[in-house]
Design a protein around this motif. Structure first.
Motif, short mmCIF file in Angstrom:
data_model
loop_
_atom_site.label_atom_id
_atom_site.label_comp_id
_atom_site.label_asym_id
_atom_site.label_seq_id
_atom_site.Cartn_x
_atom_site.Cartn_y
_atom_site.Cartn_z
N PHE A 1 0.95 -1.04 -0.07
CA PHE A 1 -0.08 -0.11 -0.16
C PHE A 1 1.00 1.23 0.08
O PHE A 1 1.81 1.29 0.78
CB PHE A 1 -0.82 0.01 1.21
CG PHE A 1 -1.91 1.12 1.24
CD1 PHE A 1 -3.06 1.14 0.72
CD2 PHE A 1 -1.49 2.28 1.90
CE1 PHE A 1 -4.05 2.26 0.70
CE2 PHE A 1 -2.68 3.42 1.90
CZ PHE A 1 -3.69 3.14 1.21
N PRO A 2 0.42 2.39 -0.76
CA PRO A 2 1.60 3.67 -0.79
C PRO A 2 1.17 4.36 0.39
O PRO A 2 0.16 5.23 0.35
CB PRO A 2 0.86 4.08 -2.25
CG PRO A 2 -0.54 3.71 -2.30
CD PRO A 2 -0.48 2.31 -1.61
N PHE A 3 1.64 4.11 1.38
CA PHE A 3 1.22 4.67 2.79
C PHE A 3 1.53 6.28 2.66
O PHE A 3 1.11 7.11 3.54
CB PHE A 3 2.32 4.28 3.84
CG PHE A 3 1.62 2.98 4.15
CD1 PHE A 3 0.86 2.79 5.09
CD2 PHE A 3 2.12 1.62 3.73
CE1 PHE A 3 0.12 1.59 5.65
CE2 PHE A 3 1.68 0.48 4.19
CZ PHE A 3 0.68 0.40 5.09
N TYR A 4 2.30 6.78 1.60
CA TYR A 4 2.43 8.23 1.53
C TYR A 4 1.23 8.83 1.16
O TYR A 4 1.29 10.02 1.08
CB TYR A 4 3.68 8.43 0.39
CG TYR A 4 3.24 7.83 -1.03
CD1 TYR A 4 2.28 8.56 -1.74
CD2 TYR A 4 3.95 6.79 -1.41
CE1 TYR A 4 2.23 8.16 -3.26
CE2 TYR A 4 3.53 6.33 -2.39
CZ TYR A 4 2.69 6.99 -3.50
OH TYR A 4 2.52 6.41 -4.70
N GLU A 5 0.18 7.96 0.83
CA GLU A 5 -1.43 8.58 0.35
C GLU A 5 -1.88 8.83 1.81
O GLU A 5 -3.22 9.42 1.61
CB GLU A 5 -2.23 7.66 -0.51
CG GLU A 5 -1.26 7.33 -1.92
CD GLU A 5 -1.75 8.74 -2.80
OE1 GLU A 5 -2.57 9.64 -2.43
OE2 GLU A 5 -1.33 8.65 -3.93
N LEU A 6 -1.46 8.61 2.83
CA LEU A 6 -2.19 8.78 4.01
C LEU A 6 -1.49 9.89 4.96
O LEU A 6 -0.29 10.44 4.69
CB LEU A 6 -1.87 7.32 4.87
CG LEU A 6 -2.59 6.20 4.43
CD1 LEU A 6 -2.23 4.82 5.11
CD2 LEU A 6 -3.98 6.31 3.96
N GLU A 7 -2.19 10.34 5.68
CA GLU A 7 -1.77 11.48 6.56
C GLU A 7 -1.38 11.00 8.05
O GLU A 7 -2.11 10.19 8.61
CB GLU A 7 -2.92 12.73 6.55
CG GLU A 7 -3.23 13.32 5.41
CD GLU A 7 -4.24 14.46 5.49
OE1 GLU A 7 -5.06 14.63 6.66
OE2 GLU A 7 -4.36 15.01 4.70
N PRO A 8 -0.33 11.63 8.56
CA PRO A 8 -0.13 11.23 10.01
C PRO A 8 -0.99 11.80 11.01
O PRO A 8 -1.64 13.00 10.82
CB PRO A 8 1.43 11.97 9.99
CG PRO A 8 1.44 13.03 9.32
CD PRO A 8 0.65 12.64 8.24
N ILE A 9 -1.22 10.85 12.05
CA ILE A 9 -1.91 11.48 13.16
C ILE A 9 -1.31 12.34 14.28
O ILE A 9 -0.34 11.61 14.76
CB ILE A 9 -2.79 10.42 13.86
CG1 ILE A 9 -3.84 9.40 12.80
CG2 ILE A 9 -3.64 10.97 14.84
CD1 ILE A 9 -4.57 8.40 13.39
N ARG A 10 -1.58 13.58 14.36
CA ARG A 10 -0.62 14.28 14.97
C ARG A 10 -1.08 14.09 16.70
O ARG A 10 -2.44 14.36 16.97
CB ARG A 10 -0.50 15.76 14.81
CG ARG A 10 -0.04 16.14 13.26
CD ARG A 10 0.03 17.39 13.05
NE ARG A 10 0.38 17.60 11.56
CZ ARG A 10 1.49 17.32 11.22
NH1 ARG A 10 2.54 17.15 12.02
NH2 ARG A 10 1.63 17.67 9.95
N ILE A 11 -0.28 13.84 17.40
CA ILE A 11 -0.57 13.61 18.88
C ILE A 11 0.00 14.77 19.75
O ILE A 11 1.09 15.21 19.69
CB ILE A 11 0.11 12.27 19.36
CG1 ILE A 11 -0.47 10.98 18.60
CG2 ILE A 11 -0.10 12.06 20.90
CD1 ILE A 11 0.26 9.95 19.15
N ALA A 12 -0.80 15.37 20.47
CA ALA A 12 -0.43 16.31 21.35
C ALA A 12 0.48 16.20 22.51
O ALA A 12 0.06 15.30 23.13
CB ALA A 12 -1.91 17.36 21.87
N VAL A 13 1.47 16.91 22.46
CA VAL A 13 2.56 16.38 23.79
C VAL A 13 2.31 17.18 24.93
O VAL A 13 1.89 18.52 24.65
CB VAL A 13 3.96 16.63 23.10
CG1 VAL A 13 4.82 16.58 24.21
CG2 VAL A 13 4.17 16.22 21.97
#
Length: 204
Positions: A192-204
């Motif tokens: 799967f082309p994972f670059y087609e997905l967006e990262p989930i940003r986790i608040a620190v």
């Protein structure tokens, strides 16, 4: 000299014991030339396959009689099975990694150690996917829906899909039922082309 006489006598005995075939009757057996050509063509297409040659019983005896005493020890008798000899020779060549005609303990051990490692890797790979389905296949139908795959991406990879996820998902759904079975998901996971997905940003 005695060996030649023995071979001739053995061959004559086989000829006289063979069934008589009427030459006027049509033959249902293909000619040896066409048969050998077929075997050679198959070997060209599949070079990893061993070409099994044939020989008469007399030829087998003479070839196996290493010390030429016109009798066979047990070790010599094992060599009368030409197909077995050829298969074991191919196996020997596969283990003989440096092609010196000698199989060392290291070559022998490393070959089977590698096989065990590949088996362990396959077993671990299988356990990974079985565990994944067990955790995320909510309705236990042994298939993953788009929603279930999105949960995997979110929980395991911290990724979320874009608007084109449905189209990408369909490329891996080979049977077009809207779900991914184990084989389909394995292909999805590996290509799967994972670059087609967006990262989930986790608040620190």
């Amino acid at each position: 000299m005695s060996k030649i006489v023995f071979l001739l006598a053995f061959s004559i005995a086989i000829v006289y014991s063979a069934p008589i075939i009427d030459p006027t009757l049509p033959s249902s057996t293909p000619s040896s030339s066409s048969s050998s050509e077929t075997i050679e063509d198959d070997h060209v297409d599949h070079p990893e396959q061993v070409i099994i040659q044939t020989e008469t019983p007399a030829e087998s005896f003479v070839r196996a009689d290493i010390d030429e005493d016109i009798q066979l020890s047990f070790d010599e008798f094992l060599k009368t099975d030409l197909s077995y000899v050829q298969v074991k020779k191919a196996e020997f060549d596969m283990l003989d990694s440096n092609s010196d005609g000698i199989l060392s303990l290291d070559e022998f051990s490393s070959f089977y150690r590698k096989q065990e490692e590949e088996k362990d890797s396959t077993d671990n790979n299988k356990k990974y996917y079985v565990g994944l389905f067990k955790e995320f296949d909510e309705n236990n139908d042994k298939q993953l829906s788009q929603t279930e795959v999105k949960r995997i991406l979110s929980k395991r990879f911290l990724l979320k899909p874009k608007q084109n996820f449905g189209q990408l998902f369909e490329k891996f759904d080979s049977d077009g039922n809207g779900l991914l079975n184990l084989g389909e998901y394995q292909k999805f996971d590996q290509t799967f082309p994972f670059y087609e997905l967006e990262p989930i940003r986790i608040a620190v």
